[in-house]
Design an enzyme around this catalytic site. Sequence first.
Site, PDB file in Angstrom:
ATOM      1  N   ASP A   1       0.810  -1.229   0.000  1.00 23.24           N
ATOM      2  CA  ASP A   1       0.000   0.000   0.000  1.00 23.24           C
ATOM      3  C   ASP A   1       0.839   1.273   0.000  1.00 23.24           C
ATOM      4  O   ASP A   1       0.448   2.300   0.559  1.00 23.24           O
ATOM      5  CB  ASP A   1      -0.954   0.018   1.220  1.00 23.24           C
ATOM      6  CG  ASP A   1      -1.864  -1.192   1.232  1.00 23.24           C
ATOM      7  OD1 ASP A   1      -2.222  -1.661   0.141  1.00 23.24           O
ATOM      8  OD2 ASP A   1      -2.205  -1.670   2.334  1.00 23.24           O
TER       9      ASP A   1
ATOM     10  N   GLY B   1      -4.515  -4.311  -3.842  1.00 18.32           N
ATOM     11  CA  GLY B   1      -5.521  -3.275  -4.095  1.00 18.32           C
ATOM     12  C   GLY B   1      -4.757  -2.020  -4.475  1.00 18.32           C
ATOM     13  O   GLY B   1      -4.144  -1.397  -3.619  1.00 18.32           O
ATOM     14  N   HIS B   2      -4.745  -1.704  -5.763  1.00 17.02           N
ATOM     15  CA  HIS B   2      -3.943  -0.574  -6.256  1.00 17.02           C
ATOM     16  C   HIS B   2      -4.889   0.546  -6.689  1.00 17.02           C
ATOM     17  O   HIS B   2      -5.654   0.393  -7.629  1.00 17.02           O
ATOM     18  CB  HIS B   2      -3.059  -1.028  -7.419  1.00 17.02           C
ATOM     19  CG  HIS B   2      -2.023  -2.042  -6.999  1.00 17.02           C
ATOM     20  ND1 HIS B   2      -1.093  -2.575  -7.858  1.00 17.02           N
ATOM     21  CD2 HIS B   2      -1.757  -2.580  -5.778  1.00 17.02           C
ATOM     22  CE1 HIS B   2      -0.318  -3.417  -7.186  1.00 17.02           C
ATOM     23  NE2 HIS B   2      -0.709  -3.448  -5.935  1.00 17.02           N
TER      24      HIS B   2
ATOM     25  N   LYS C   1       1.776   2.189  -5.064  1.00 15.25           N
ATOM     26  CA  LYS C   1       2.319   1.643  -6.321  1.00 15.25           C
ATOM     27  C   LYS C   1       1.390   1.911  -7.502  1.00 15.25           C
ATOM     28  O   LYS C   1       1.842   2.258  -8.581  1.00 15.25           O
ATOM     29  CB  LYS C   1       2.534   0.119  -6.186  1.00 15.25           C
ATOM     30  CG  LYS C   1       3.523  -0.262  -5.087  1.00 15.25           C
ATOM     31  CD  LYS C   1       3.626  -1.762  -4.924  1.00 15.25           C
ATOM     32  CE  LYS C   1       2.389  -2.414  -4.373  1.00 15.25           C
ATOM     33  NZ  LYS C   1       2.057  -2.067  -2.977  1.00 15.25           N
TER      34      LYS C   1
ATOM     35  N   GLN D   1       1.978  -6.079  -3.291  1.00 18.45           N
ATOM     36  CA  GLN D   1       2.408  -6.204  -1.891  1.00 18.45           C
ATOM     37  C   GLN D   1       3.710  -5.403  -1.693  1.00 18.45           C
ATOM     38  O   GLN D   1       3.905  -4.425  -2.382  1.00 18.45           O
ATOM     39  CB  GLN D   1       2.585  -7.670  -1.482  1.00 18.45           C
ATOM     40  CG  GLN D   1       1.282  -8.456  -1.350  1.00 18.45           C
ATOM     41  CD  GLN D   1       0.706  -8.904  -2.681  1.00 18.45           C
ATOM     42  OE1 GLN D   1       1.384  -9.523  -3.478  1.00 18.45           O
ATOM     43  NE2 GLN D   1      -0.554  -8.609  -2.925  1.00 18.45           N
TER      44      GLN D   1
ATOM     45  N   PRO E   1      -8.621  -0.989   8.916  1.00 18.32           N
ATOM     46  CA  PRO E   1      -7.725   0.123   9.247  1.00 18.32           C
ATOM     47  C   PRO E   1      -6.274  -0.352   9.179  1.00 18.32           C
ATOM     48  O   PRO E   1      -5.972  -1.473   9.596  1.00 18.32           O
ATOM     49  CB  PRO E   1      -8.102   0.490  10.684  1.00 18.32           C
ATOM     50  CG  PRO E   1      -9.082  -0.511  11.144  1.00 18.32           C
ATOM     51  CD  PRO E   1      -9.486  -1.395  10.007  1.00 18.32           C
TER      52      PRO E   1
ATOM     53  N   SER F   1       5.677  12.094  -4.278  1.00 14.38           N
ATOM     54  CA  SER F   1       4.239  12.211  -4.514  1.00 14.38           C
ATOM     55  C   SER F   1       3.623  13.058  -3.399  1.00 14.38           C
ATOM     56  O   SER F   1       3.844  12.795  -2.222  1.00 14.38           O
ATOM     57  CB  SER F   1       3.635  10.808  -4.558  1.00 14.38           C
ATOM     58  OG  SER F   1       2.242  10.877  -4.630  1.00 14.38           O
TER      59      SER F   1
END
Length: 420
Positions: A14, A41-42, A17, A223, A303, A409
Amino acid sequence: MKKSLILVGTQWGDEGKGKIVDYFSSKFKAVCRFQGGHNAGHTIYQGKEKFVLHLIPSGIFYDHVKCFIGQGVILSLDSLLSEIDEIESKGINLEGKLRISRYCSLLLPIHAKIDQLREDHKNSIGTTRRGIGPAYEDKTARRSIKAFDLEDKDLLKKKVFDLVSYYNYQIETIFNSTTFDPGEVLKELIEKYKKASKYFGDVTDTLEDIYGDGDPILYEGAQGTLLDVDYGTYPYVTSSNTLATSVGIGSGFPKSIFSDVLGVAKAYTTRVGEGPFPTELFCDDGKKIADIGNEYGATTGRPRRCGWLDLEALKYSAKLNNLTSLCITKLDVLDDFNQIKVCIGYQVDGELSSFKSRLLHKSKPIYKTIDGWGCSLKDAKNFNELPIEAKAFIELIEEFTKIPVSLISNGPNREDLILR
Ligand code: GDP
Ligand code: IMO
Ligand code: MG
């Protein structure tokens, strides 16, 4: 020719990526996933619209990009088909744009069931409950149903019946839960594959052709390094090799190993699920990072645990992946902190220690405290426009890891990116 690029997470996943792959996709004609499965989950933003991709590479929203799923990926047809539906509902036709290796091992609903039963039983590691562990176990144990097995109906029937009876025994005797009907499993599998079969084919030769024509390839890791099954915080890891070095096996294209490697790291650290996390914060600072960073899992909504940036762990990741550069994401999340801590080493029982000690559960972080910048980074367009404290933070990362930070970023959108 420009070099190919492998993009990997350097922490516990997370790191952002998806956003960075989306950015780089404008410069590549092919993007390839090489490990993991729909545990990933991207998140990417297309204008104001948010997408979370689980299996399909994050380059999919560019017309000129072809997307590949290599044989190192564990493939759930359910997840694939619903993702295809969602993307096609936005007017993007995936035929001819998406190709999946026939060698992929398939993840079936029975894998997810076993994953869930185990997690609820004992020694939970906080998996995504998607069935990733059991599906990779089957691959190594030579029990997997491969996509190419769907081409031989007789062999397929035997393999499916064997697999279902293997798991039914466990479901019944260990977990006292409802078993699967092998005939139904087979029927469903054939029906789903029929819908998806047009996307399956050879990936190795196609990547070789693209590369041979002078076009470099972008490889999208899932991952993160610290979740690698061999080099991560075992047993609190995922079941695949997440390191950049697994790209050759996972993509099936051996020349992929001669790529640059970009490591993505958050300006702090997060982790979902169980396992050691030396810089984890249990105080208000941790809660503040979670709130501002909106740290909830993109796949499960859980969370995320939050803590300060761990340079000791990042140095370990940089070495293992042979990083050529770093991208630091979510720097803007730290805008509002007067002081920021960065872990520069560990102590175990008063003695200096390292990430490699594998005594992470006992490791106390040694922190360097730096001044925060106390203003919004939102409008910074280049490195020079960053406040002096933010520059110092980036330079500290470079000094410690000896890896140049080439990208920063400062927001979730495509344009929130500072090139260096
Ligand atoms: P991935 O699995 O590595 O692709 O990362 P995720 O998508 O699971 O989680 C990253 C989250 O941070 C997503 O919600 C992104 O939209 C968001 N994000 C990415 N980069 C930035 C950034 O620089 N700043 C902020 N505030 N959010 C970001
Ligand atoms: P992306 O690609 C964060 C974690 C799970 C759990 C462990 C094992 O979005 O960065 P698994 O379901 O793989 O058997 O779970 O790994 N995990 C992730 N954490 N991001 C991910 O993917 C993850 N994929 C798996 O939370 O701790
Ligand atoms: Mg994610």
